[in-house]
Design an enzyme around this catalytic site. Structure first.
Site, mmCIF file in Angstrom:
data_model
loop_
_atom_site.group_PDB
_atom_site.id
_atom_site.type_symbol
_atom_site.label_atom_id
_atom_site.label_comp_id
_atom_site.label_asym_id
_atom_site.label_seq_id
_atom_site.Cartn_x
_atom_site.Cartn_y
_atom_site.Cartn_z
ATOM 1 N N LYS A 1 -16.492 -7.452 4.822
ATOM 2 C CA LYS A 1 -15.333 -7.923 5.588
ATOM 3 C C LYS A 1 -15.518 -7.704 7.075
ATOM 4 O O LYS A 1 -16.199 -6.771 7.491
ATOM 5 C CB LYS A 1 -14.079 -7.134 5.154
ATOM 6 N N HIS B 1 0.843 -1.205 0.000
ATOM 7 C CA HIS B 1 0.000 0.000 0.000
ATOM 8 C C HIS B 1 0.879 1.257 0.000
ATOM 9 O O HIS B 1 0.622 2.204 -0.744
ATOM 10 C CB HIS B 1 -0.890 0.034 1.246
ATOM 11 N N ARG C 1 -2.400 -6.435 -7.922
ATOM 12 C CA ARG C 1 -1.346 -7.461 -7.783
ATOM 13 C C ARG C 1 -1.435 -8.540 -8.836
ATOM 14 O O ARG C 1 -0.441 -9.178 -9.160
ATOM 15 C CB ARG C 1 -1.421 -8.095 -6.391
ATOM 16 N N SER D 1 -2.884 -7.803 2.974
ATOM 17 C CA SER D 1 -3.270 -7.624 4.382
ATOM 18 C C SER D 1 -3.715 -8.947 4.981
ATOM 19 O O SER D 1 -3.437 -9.244 6.147
ATOM 20 C CB SER D 1 -4.394 -6.596 4.498
HETATM 21 O O1 PNS Z 1 -9.058 -2.761 0.680
HETATM 22 P P1 PNS Z 1 -10.444 -3.118 0.246
HETATM 23 O O2 PNS Z 1 -11.178 -3.875 1.317
HETATM 24 O O3 PNS Z 1 -10.478 -3.807 -1.086
HETATM 25 O O4 PNS Z 1 -11.172 -1.717 0.096
HETATM 26 C C1 PNS Z 1 -12.459 -1.660 -0.425
HETATM 27 C C2 PNS Z 1 -13.008 -0.233 -0.333
HETATM 28 C C3 PNS Z 1 -13.108 0.219 1.113
HETATM 29 C C4 PNS Z 1 -12.119 0.713 -1.111
HETATM 30 C C5 PNS Z 1 -14.392 -0.340 -1.010
HETATM 31 O O5 PNS Z 1 -15.181 -1.295 -0.340
HETATM 32 C C6 PNS Z 1 -15.109 0.998 -1.053
HETATM 33 O O6 PNS Z 1 -14.883 1.780 -1.961
HETATM 34 N N1 PNS Z 1 -15.948 1.258 -0.030
HETATM 35 C C7 PNS Z 1 -16.706 2.455 0.093
HETATM 36 C C8 PNS Z 1 -18.190 2.186 -0.162
HETATM 37 C C9 PNS Z 1 -18.477 2.172 -1.659
HETATM 38 O O7 PNS Z 1 -18.323 3.155 -2.367
HETATM 39 N N2 PNS Z 1 -18.892 0.989 -2.155
HETATM 40 C C10 PNS Z 1 -19.216 0.793 -3.538
HETATM 41 C C11 PNS Z 1 -17.980 0.467 -4.340
HETATM 42 S S1 PNS Z 1 -18.350 0.311 -6.062
#
Ligand code: PNS
Length: 157
Positions: free
Chosen positions: A40, A16, A89, A126
């Site tokens: 999650k 990250h 990745r 992670s």
């Molecule tokens: O590290 P991650 O868990 O892949 O992160 C995912 C994250 C937090 C970036 C994603 O779930 C997100 O954008 N969450 C905010 C809510 C949202 O906009 N959801 C719709 C995504 S299309």
């Protein structure tokens, strides 16, 4: 343009950090958005994830860290010329990220660019870091030192 680097960061890894540093070399400003993925369950609470990311990037110029509680596109709407930046990745990431990138573009016209994970960190996730740390392994070469310290404090509790 402002690069928005969103993620759960549970915990923030060197992979990250690499993406944030590369984005900072390309964009005028970088906002790291520490969010919640409802699918999650987390090791670290949102406030602790936010604190650890802040501490890990505190020496990087033009980078700030903000909490993200609602939709990413609503967060982006508060910024001037935002672009989402994600590290990829491999194929599994690409499949998952492609749907989100398309959704964010369709919801609000916010585009996403991908940076290929550096070979050095492409195997670091992670999930694996959490698993190794919870079983007593040494994760200090995969995460910033503030994160490694916090993980080993948790182990001792
Ligand atoms: O590290 P991650 O868990 O892949 O992160 C995912 C994250 C937090 C970036 C994603 O779930 C997100 O954008 N969450 C905010 C809510 C949202 O906009 N959801 C719709 C995504 S299309």
């Amino acid at each position: 343009m402002i690069a928005v680097v969103p993620g759960s960061f549970d915990p923030f890894t060197n992979g990250h950090l690499d993406v944030v540093m590369r984005a900072a070399a390309m964009f005028e400003q970088v906002v790291v958005a520490v969010g919640v993925n409802n699918a999650k369950s987390y090791l670290f609470e949102a406030s602790e994830r936010l604190e650890l990311v802040r501490r890990a990037v505190d020496r990087l110029p033009r980078v700030r860290v903000e909490p993200l509680s609602g939709l990413l596109v609503d967060f982006c709407a508060t910024l001037d010329s935002p672009l989402i930046v994600k590290g990829i990745r491999g194929g599994t990431d690409a499949d998952y990220e492609l749907a989100m990138a398309r959704m964010n573009e369709q919801l609000a016209g916010v585009d996403t660019i991908w940076l290929p994970a550096s070979a050095r960190w492409a195997h670091v996730s992670s999930t694996l870091v959490r698993q190794i740390a919870q079983l007593g392994g040494d994760v200090s070469s995969f995460v910033p030192s503030v994160v490694a310290e916090r993980l080993s404090e948790r182990d001792r509790r």
